[in-house]
Design a protein around this motif. Structure first.
Motif, mmCIF file in Angstrom:
data_model
loop_
_atom_site.group_PDB
_atom_site.id
_atom_site.type_symbol
_atom_site.label_atom_id
_atom_site.label_comp_id
_atom_site.label_asym_id
_atom_site.label_seq_id
_atom_site.Cartn_x
_atom_site.Cartn_y
_atom_site.Cartn_z
ATOM 1 N N PRO A 42 -131.923 68.738 -17.582
ATOM 2 C CA PRO A 42 -132.693 68.658 -16.332
ATOM 3 C C PRO A 42 -133.173 67.243 -16.006
ATOM 4 O O PRO A 42 -133.382 66.923 -14.828
ATOM 5 C CB PRO A 42 -133.873 69.595 -16.599
ATOM 6 N N ASP A 43 -133.344 66.383 -17.036
ATOM 7 C CA ASP A 43 -133.737 64.997 -16.771
ATOM 8 C C ASP A 43 -132.655 64.270 -15.976
ATOM 9 O O ASP A 43 -132.947 63.475 -15.079
ATOM 10 C CB ASP A 43 -134.004 64.249 -18.082
ATOM 11 N N CYS A 46 -132.792 65.565 -12.449
ATOM 12 C CA CYS A 46 -134.001 65.076 -11.768
ATOM 13 C C CYS A 46 -133.801 63.648 -11.268
ATOM 14 O O CYS A 46 -134.143 63.320 -10.130
ATOM 15 C CB CYS A 46 -135.184 65.161 -12.731
ATOM 16 N N TYR A 51 -132.206 68.311 -9.024
ATOM 17 C CA TYR A 51 -132.973 69.377 -9.667
ATOM 18 C C TYR A 51 -133.819 70.091 -8.620
ATOM 19 O O TYR A 51 -134.097 69.541 -7.545
ATOM 20 C CB TYR A 51 -133.859 68.780 -10.767
ATOM 21 N N PHE A 53 -136.839 70.598 -8.692
ATOM 22 C CA PHE A 53 -138.106 69.881 -8.543
ATOM 23 C C PHE A 53 -137.798 68.406 -8.306
ATOM 24 O O PHE A 53 -137.070 67.779 -9.073
ATOM 25 C CB PHE A 53 -138.948 70.048 -9.807
ATOM 26 N N LYS A 54 -138.335 67.840 -7.224
ATOM 27 C CA LYS A 54 -138.133 66.424 -6.923
ATOM 28 C C LYS A 54 -139.474 65.702 -6.993
ATOM 29 O O LYS A 54 -140.333 65.870 -6.114
ATOM 30 C CB LYS A 54 -137.512 66.243 -5.537
ATOM 31 N N PRO A 61 -139.127 59.335 -15.912
ATOM 32 C CA PRO A 61 -138.487 60.588 -16.328
ATOM 33 C C PRO A 61 -138.961 61.030 -17.717
ATOM 34 O O PRO A 61 -139.659 60.298 -18.416
ATOM 35 C CB PRO A 61 -136.992 60.235 -16.359
ATOM 36 N N THR A 63 -139.252 65.083 -19.757
ATOM 37 C CA THR A 63 -140.030 66.311 -19.660
ATOM 38 C C THR A 63 -140.708 66.714 -20.963
ATOM 39 O O THR A 63 -141.510 67.644 -20.969
ATOM 40 C CB THR A 63 -139.122 67.471 -19.209
ATOM 41 N N ALA A 90 -143.462 67.791 -16.184
ATOM 42 C CA ALA A 90 -142.322 67.598 -15.285
ATOM 43 C C ALA A 90 -141.706 66.210 -15.448
ATOM 44 O O ALA A 90 -140.495 66.028 -15.277
ATOM 45 C CB ALA A 90 -142.775 67.815 -13.844
ATOM 46 N N THR A 91 -142.545 65.223 -15.772
ATOM 47 C CA THR A 91 -142.087 63.832 -15.916
ATOM 48 C C THR A 91 -143.004 63.135 -16.928
ATOM 49 O O THR A 91 -143.976 63.717 -17.425
ATOM 50 C CB THR A 91 -142.166 63.072 -14.574
#
Length: 324
Positions: A42-43, A46, A51, A53-54, A61, A63, A90-91
């Protein structure tokens, strides 16, 4: 602090390592000296803006990670300066410091390295939730793991074995499958040189597999599903192959089988108590030697492109980790 920054959505090569201001500590949060950050598929999505989620640009980056608490914010209980913790969000993991809410922290055993801890939460958390809550895997059942040499794949091989299943590992090379055997796989399938459906049938005496763990997608999903047992469950984890498969719906009907979605992040957020229990059970498995997080490679922030390329090229055997 030093951090990896994404200033625009696009190829990973556009990112830069820069000196930026330390994050501000907020009530209910802790400040962490980051020792390692785990890189996940997912990284990549992103950073590319692909992804669901933006994050707001620019962003750091990452998670998940592991480190040491440097400062505790107002209202935080149960954590003190010096605690070794895993954190998720998330980041934010690919920096020398991170601020994280207390509910997203987990203390981990002293016997576990920061590199191993940084790669534990998402891959093992996803896999254990998938097998325990979604598939309700039982001792003696047969588990097929696609993409078995990747981060989530190896975690699933170990967890499935610890839960008493017969584990069949499927991957794209003999080198990867040798690592799967080292981590507990009972049988292996090289789907680059062998027919997946035929080998499943052969290895199960025609019965088929009870549970399919599928983080790959593409052409492998339908081939694997055609080898599922009557009443089996196909766990949809992700689509590392790039293509989202279109499964003929007569197959679940004929097999009386289930296609089961797995979204660990949403579940962990909705069921924090169950997530904590899962983590505690996995730490116990670690202490017993039943799971051994495998770090495929450790890269400095400055070498981020090689780390991302290792993951996107599907060459990583185990977990890719970034360190300050």
């Amino acid at each position: 602090m030093k951090a990896l920054l994404c200033r625009e959505f696009g190829p990973e090569k556009n990112m830069t390592v820069e000196e930026v201001a330390d994050p501000d500590l907020k009530p209910g949060h802790v400040l962490i000296d980051v020792k390692a950050g785990g890189l996940n598929f997912p990284d990549l999505l992103c950073v590319r803006g692909q992804y669901q989620f933006k994050p707001e640009l620019p962003f750091v980056p990452g998670t998940e990670g592991a480190g040491v608490i440097a400062e505790v914010g107002e209202g935080v209980e149960g954590y003190t300066v010096g605690d070794k913790v895993i954190f998720r969000g998330a980041t934010g993991a690919f920096a020398e410091k991170a601020v994280c809410p207390a509910e997203a922290l987990t203390k981990f055993p002293d016997s576990m390295s920061f590199e191993a801890a940084a790669g534990l939460t998402i891959v093992y958390g996803t896999s254990y939730h998938a097998l325990k809550q979604r598939a309700e895997l039982k001792p003696g059942q047969t588990l097929l793991v696609l993409g078995a040499a990747g981060g989530v794949g190896l975690a699933t091989v170990e967890l499935g074995k610890a839960m008493g299943a017969k584990v069949i590992a499927a991957a794209s090379s003999d080198e990867k499958l040798a690592v799967c055997k080292e981590h507990g796989a009972d049988e292996v399938i090289n789907y680059s040189t062998e027919d997946l459906k035929s080998r499943i049938k052969e290895l199960t005496g025609g019965k088929g597999v009870d549970v399919i763990y599928d983080p790959v997608g593409g052409d492998y999903s339908e081939a694997a599903f055609r080898g599922i047992a009557f009443g089996g469950k196909h766990l949809v984890i992700g689509f590392a192959a790039g293509d989202i498969p279109k499964l003929p719906l007569n197959l679940p009907l004929l097999k009386v089988a289930s296609v089961v979605g797995v979204f660990w992040g949403a579940w962990a957020g909705a069921m924090p108590g169950e997530h904590v229990k899962n983590m505690e059970e996995m730490f116990a498995m670690f202490e017993k030697g039943q799971i051994k997080p495998h770090v495929a490679g450790t890269y400095k922030f400055e070498d981020f492109l090689a780390a991302f390329d290792e993951l996107s090229g599907r060459r990583a055997i185990g977990k890719v980790v970034l360190v300050p």
